[in-house]
Design a protein around this motif. Sequence first.
Motif, short mmCIF file in Angstrom:
data_model
loop_
_atom_site.label_atom_id
_atom_site.label_comp_id
_atom_site.label_asym_id
_atom_site.label_seq_id
_atom_site.Cartn_x
_atom_site.Cartn_y
_atom_site.Cartn_z
N ASN A 154 -8.20 5.62 12.86
CA ASN A 154 -7.86 6.80 13.66
C ASN A 154 -9.07 7.71 13.84
O ASN A 154 -9.28 8.27 14.91
CB ASN A 154 -6.71 7.57 13.02
CG ASN A 154 -5.38 6.87 13.20
OD1 ASN A 154 -5.27 5.93 14.00
ND2 ASN A 154 -4.39 7.32 12.47
N GLU A 155 -9.86 7.86 12.78
CA GLU A 155 -11.06 8.68 12.90
C GLU A 155 -12.09 8.04 13.82
O GLU A 155 -12.76 8.73 14.59
CB GLU A 155 -11.67 8.91 11.51
CG GLU A 155 -10.80 9.78 10.63
CD GLU A 155 -11.29 9.82 9.19
OE1 GLU A 155 -12.08 8.93 8.81
OE2 GLU A 155 -10.88 10.73 8.46
N PHE A 157 -10.88 8.58 17.34
CA PHE A 157 -11.09 9.98 17.70
C PHE A 157 -12.55 10.25 18.06
O PHE A 157 -12.86 10.89 19.06
CB PHE A 157 -10.64 10.90 16.55
CG PHE A 157 -10.83 12.35 16.84
CD1 PHE A 157 -9.90 13.03 17.60
CD2 PHE A 157 -11.93 13.04 16.35
CE1 PHE A 157 -10.07 14.39 17.89
CE2 PHE A 157 -12.11 14.38 16.62
CZ PHE A 157 -11.18 15.06 17.40
N MET A 200 -14.14 11.45 21.65
CA MET A 200 -14.99 12.63 21.81
C MET A 200 -16.34 12.26 22.42
O MET A 200 -16.88 13.01 23.25
CB MET A 200 -15.18 13.34 20.47
CG MET A 200 -13.90 13.95 19.93
SD MET A 200 -13.07 15.06 21.08
CE MET A 200 -14.25 16.38 21.17
N VAL A 236 -8.21 10.32 22.34
CA VAL A 236 -7.98 11.43 21.41
C VAL A 236 -6.49 11.70 21.27
O VAL A 236 -5.98 11.92 20.15
CB VAL A 236 -8.74 12.70 21.87
CG1 VAL A 236 -8.31 13.91 21.08
CG2 VAL A 236 -10.24 12.49 21.76
N ALA A 237 -5.76 11.66 22.38
CA ALA A 237 -4.32 11.91 22.33
C ALA A 237 -3.60 10.81 21.56
O ALA A 237 -2.61 11.06 20.88
CB ALA A 237 -3.76 12.02 23.75
N VAL A 239 -4.47 9.20 18.92
CA VAL A 239 -4.55 9.31 17.45
C VAL A 239 -4.25 10.73 16.95
O VAL A 239 -4.43 11.01 15.78
CB VAL A 239 -5.94 8.87 16.94
CG1 VAL A 239 -6.16 7.40 17.25
CG2 VAL A 239 -7.05 9.72 17.52
N SER A 240 -3.79 11.60 17.82
CA SER A 240 -3.50 12.97 17.43
C SER A 240 -2.10 13.06 16.81
O SER A 240 -1.10 12.86 17.49
CB SER A 240 -3.60 13.88 18.66
OG SER A 240 -3.28 15.19 18.31
N PRO A 241 -2.01 13.40 15.53
CA PRO A 241 -0.68 13.45 14.89
C PRO A 241 0.13 14.68 15.32
O PRO A 241 1.36 14.68 15.17
CB PRO A 241 -1.02 13.50 13.39
CG PRO A 241 -2.39 14.08 13.32
CD PRO A 241 -3.09 13.65 14.58
N GLN A 242 -0.52 15.70 15.86
CA GLN A 242 0.20 16.92 16.25
C GLN A 242 1.10 16.69 17.46
O GLN A 242 2.05 17.44 17.68
CB GLN A 242 -0.78 18.06 16.60
CG GLN A 242 -1.63 18.51 15.46
CD GLN A 242 -2.92 17.73 15.34
OE1 GLN A 242 -3.16 16.79 16.09
NE2 GLN A 242 -3.76 18.10 14.39
N LEU A 243 0.84 15.66 18.24
CA LEU A 243 1.61 15.43 19.46
C LEU A 243 2.91 14.67 19.21
O LEU A 243 3.76 14.61 20.09
CB LEU A 243 0.76 14.68 20.48
CG LEU A 243 -0.46 15.42 21.00
CD1 LEU A 243 -1.29 14.51 21.89
CD2 LEU A 243 -0.05 16.66 21.75
N LYS A 285 2.43 11.60 22.20
CA LYS A 285 1.06 11.10 22.31
C LYS A 285 0.99 9.81 23.12
O LYS A 285 0.01 9.58 23.84
CB LYS A 285 0.43 10.91 20.94
CG LYS A 285 1.05 9.83 20.08
CD LYS A 285 0.37 9.78 18.74
CE LYS A 285 1.06 8.81 17.81
NZ LYS A 285 0.45 8.81 16.49
#
Length: 124
Positions: free
Chosen positions: A4-5, A8, A12, A60-61, A63-67, A71
Amino acid sequence: MTINEVIFVLGMIAIILGGIYDLIAAIGMLRFNDFYLRLHASTVGTIGGAALPTFGAGLVALVSPQLGELKYFIAGSAFTVAILILLTAPTGSHSLASTAYLGKIAKPQNLVVDHLKEDRGEKK
């Protein structure tokens, strides 16, 4: 470093490279004096400066856990838009260049050989 990193960081990097492509395209639009060279610069800006950051935003979306579950929708939409940009931008710039050439709106400068004129049977 997890996968995931890595995804990400790749996303970026794609976004940053897209900004660099946009900067190069803007400099080309200002510096070039021929219609066809400016059209090339704008196409580079469209493909590199729009499709690449859109693809990066999709990564980015993804692997974004906030979504949460959203996502996948955002990443899929971003990838679809990036593919559509990659398909339509060259087609549009080719149409503009063909119309400008065939309509004699923009004269190509400093041509040594003009294969299109030769293929159409026109005299030099």
